[in-house]
Design an enzyme around this catalytic site. Sequence first.
Site, PDB file in Angstrom:
ATOM      1  N   THR A 199       0.838  -1.208   0.000  1.00  0.00           N
ATOM      2  CA  THR A 199       0.000   0.000   0.000  1.00  0.00           C
ATOM      3  C   THR A 199       0.872   1.259   0.000  1.00  0.00           C
ATOM      4  O   THR A 199       0.570   2.241  -0.684  1.00  0.00           O
ATOM      5  CB  THR A 199      -0.908  -0.002   1.256  1.00  0.00           C
ATOM      6  OG1 THR A 199      -1.649  -1.214   1.254  1.00  0.00           O
ATOM      7  CG2 THR A 199      -1.839   1.179   1.285  1.00  0.00           C
ATOM      8  N   HIS A 240       2.066   1.952  -3.427  1.00  0.00           N
ATOM      9  CA  HIS A 240       1.045   2.653  -4.236  1.00  0.00           C
ATOM     10  C   HIS A 240       1.068   4.148  -3.918  1.00  0.00           C
ATOM     11  O   HIS A 240       0.957   4.989  -4.812  1.00  0.00           O
ATOM     12  CB  HIS A 240      -0.353   2.101  -3.952  1.00  0.00           C
ATOM     13  CG  HIS A 240      -0.589   0.728  -4.519  1.00  0.00           C
ATOM     14  ND1 HIS A 240      -0.776   0.522  -5.866  1.00  0.00           N
ATOM     15  CD2 HIS A 240      -0.663  -0.486  -3.930  1.00  0.00           C
ATOM     16  CE1 HIS A 240      -0.959  -0.771  -6.081  1.00  0.00           C
ATOM     17  NE2 HIS A 240      -0.888  -1.411  -4.923  1.00  0.00           N
TER      18      HIS A 240
HETATM   19 ZN    ZN Z   1       0.246  -3.339   5.282  1.00  0.00          ZN
END
Ligand code: ZN
Length: 345
Positions: A44, A47
């Site tokens: 994440t 990203h």
């Molecule tokens: Zn994580």
Amino acid sequence: MRNDMKALAKSKPETGLWMERRPVPEIGPDDVLIRIRKTGICGTDIHIWNWDDWAARTVPLGLVTGHEFAGEIVELGRNVTGLSVGQRCSGEGHLISNQSRQSRAGKFHLDPATRGIGVNEQGAFAQYLCLPAFNVVPLPDEIDDEIGAILDPLGNAVHTALSFDLVGEDVLITGAGPIGIMAAAVARHVGARHVVITDVNQDRLDLAAQVTDVVPVNVARQDLRDVVAGLKMKQGFDVGMEMSGNQAALDQMIEHLVMGGRIAMLGIPPGKSPVDWSRIVFKAITLKGVYGREIFETWYKMIAMLENGLDVRRVITHRFQVEDFRDGFEVMRAGSSGKVVLDWG
Ligand code: ZN
Ligand code: NAD
């Protein structure tokens, strides 16, 4: 006096994160202040670093990022009981309300109003984190800070792996990223028979074999059917865990599952992808979407397993001082690392 602190923030709408000085968060009556010792870099966070469409739509500019952490409680809000200053902890990064039907039924992980630290709210890539006391998970002495910093993704693996009974079952995991590898270790720990893990990245398959007792399969070069035959499996896998987000991997999983097989899906496909639904119907397959961790049952089980021999340390392949965070993100972006842990001193 704690006035300001170092923090890694998404300061500009472009690739990267920036080390900045920020005020130390002020805690409310039900919060604690945590001094961060170690943090994990998550997919994440990549990203957010890359500032892809999802990140640009989701993450407010200026946010302090990060959600995988371990640290020490340094201040308690005035209503907080049962925790103490000096206590080592990790914590659930999903902040939930107590308004929804799901929360009021005790299914906190299904609260539709969930907000994530480091995604929607101020995160853990900082010297100090303000967290609701409810979200704190104390760490026993046996779990050190670097393992504490990867309990969030280990929790994803545990939540997925414990979705279906694995005792004596043949398990297929697609995607040997850090979470797929840790799920393989959990499947082994709880008594699966064969655990096969697939990927197209040989470095990751090699890492999987170093972390736990699995059969790694490079589906770019090997035929999964030969592997199944070699293991003398008669029908197919009983349980699948989809951990790649790749459509070809899901197709392959459905193909290699037994009649009545079960699939837990953690991997997030990019956008919509076609699925052969009639195959799922005719094979009478059960599909379960898995999001986050069960609050707090997953944490309880995970810590109990770690205290009882589950060993995932080798999934941590790189460690950096936080000043060298760029190196950590580059290693992750290159795609063959396991977990990367940053040390906040
Ligand atoms: Zn994580
Ligand atoms: P990762 O991106 O590090 O690993 C995914 C792996 O899948 C990579 O090694 C990639 O080479 C492999 N892969 C690509 N194509 C494949 C194919 N055809 N067959 C087999 N493997 C293939 O991801 P991660 O950090 O380990 O996370 C696993 C997945 O879970 C990701 O999709 C991530 O977005 C998702 N995730 C979901 C949640 C949730 O709450 N649902 C939480 C965390 C992560």
